[in-house]
Design an enzyme around this catalytic site. Structure first.
Site, short mmCIF file in Angstrom:
data_model
loop_
_atom_site.label_atom_id
_atom_site.label_comp_id
_atom_site.label_asym_id
_atom_site.label_seq_id
_atom_site.Cartn_x
_atom_site.Cartn_y
_atom_site.Cartn_z
N CYS A 1 71.03 -31.78 25.43
CA CYS A 1 71.90 -32.89 25.05
C CYS A 1 71.00 -34.08 24.66
CB CYS A 1 72.83 -33.27 26.20
SG CYS A 1 71.98 -34.06 27.58
N GLU B 1 70.20 -19.93 7.61
CA GLU B 1 68.92 -20.63 7.80
C GLU B 1 68.61 -21.53 6.61
OE1 GLU B 1 67.41 -20.53 10.60
OE2 GLU B 1 68.08 -18.68 11.56
ZN ZN Z 1 71.44 -32.48 29.21
#
Ligand code: ZN
Length: 200
Positions: free
Chosen positions: A188, A100
């Protein structure tokens, strides 16, 4: 179909006596960054190297002090409030993991440089981008100074494509809602920009 490219995996044998280096493992949420960090650390444990892992004290998701590795050895896990504390904790650690890392202050860059200079293999995992798609904290600098950078990917929860973004579903004051992974989706690039970010 997207095929994850083979990446060069640093090996213990690369480590000449007294020479350290920096590896960065980064990606979105749900990309398996921590799993990859633990995989590398476990291999070091199997090679009987001394391993320690540090994480920012801000991260309350982890309560256990130790991470158990395969052969019942423990990797000592130490929460630290500021990056410079790491230098106080590392004794003769051959391998240091930092998880992290995006939550650390900028001094994590200098700390990593110092560790590598003293012969430590430093493996850093962290989010490369925040929920706005902007470079996160010290991660861009860490990626610049590292010998090895590995980007891991999640699967887009909208279309099944390759996800590199962390999309925030709910509104919040903090950049990342700790412990609230249900508030995020891996997406995405196309799906990340498709739906407007949460109403402000
Ligand atoms: Zn996507």
């Amino acid at each position: 179909m997207f095929v994850e490219p083979l990446f060069y995996q640093p090996k213990t044998s690369d480590q000449k006596k007294g020479t350290g280096w920096i590896e960065v493992i980064c990606g979105s949420m749900f990309s398996g960054k921590t799993e990859e960090l633990i995989r590398r650390l476990n291999r070091a444990v199997l090679a009987k190297q001394q391993v320690e892992i540090f994480k920012p004290a801000i991260d309350q998701r982890y309560h256990e002090e130790n991470i158990v590795s395969h052969n019942d050895n423990f990797i000592r896990s130490t929460p630290v409030s500021v990056a410079s504390e790491i230098l106080l904790h590392v004794h003769k650690g051959e391998v240091v993991g930092i998880d992290e890392a995006q939550f650390f202050d900028d001094s994590i860059v200098e700390v990593s440089q110092k560790l590598a200079a003293q012969g430590t293999r430093v493996i850093i995992a962290g989010l490369d981008m925040d929920y706005l798609g902007k470079p996160f904290g010290p991660m861009p600098s860490l990626m610049a100074i590292a010998e090895f950078v590995t980007k891991v990917h999640a699967i887009c929860m909208k279309c099944g494509g390759v996800a590199s973004h962390s999309y925030r579903l709910a509104d919040s004051d903090s950049t990342v809602l700790l412990g609230s992974q249900s508030q995020y989706e891996a997406r995405c690039r196309r799906c990340f920009h498709e739906t407007p970010a949460t109403t402000i």
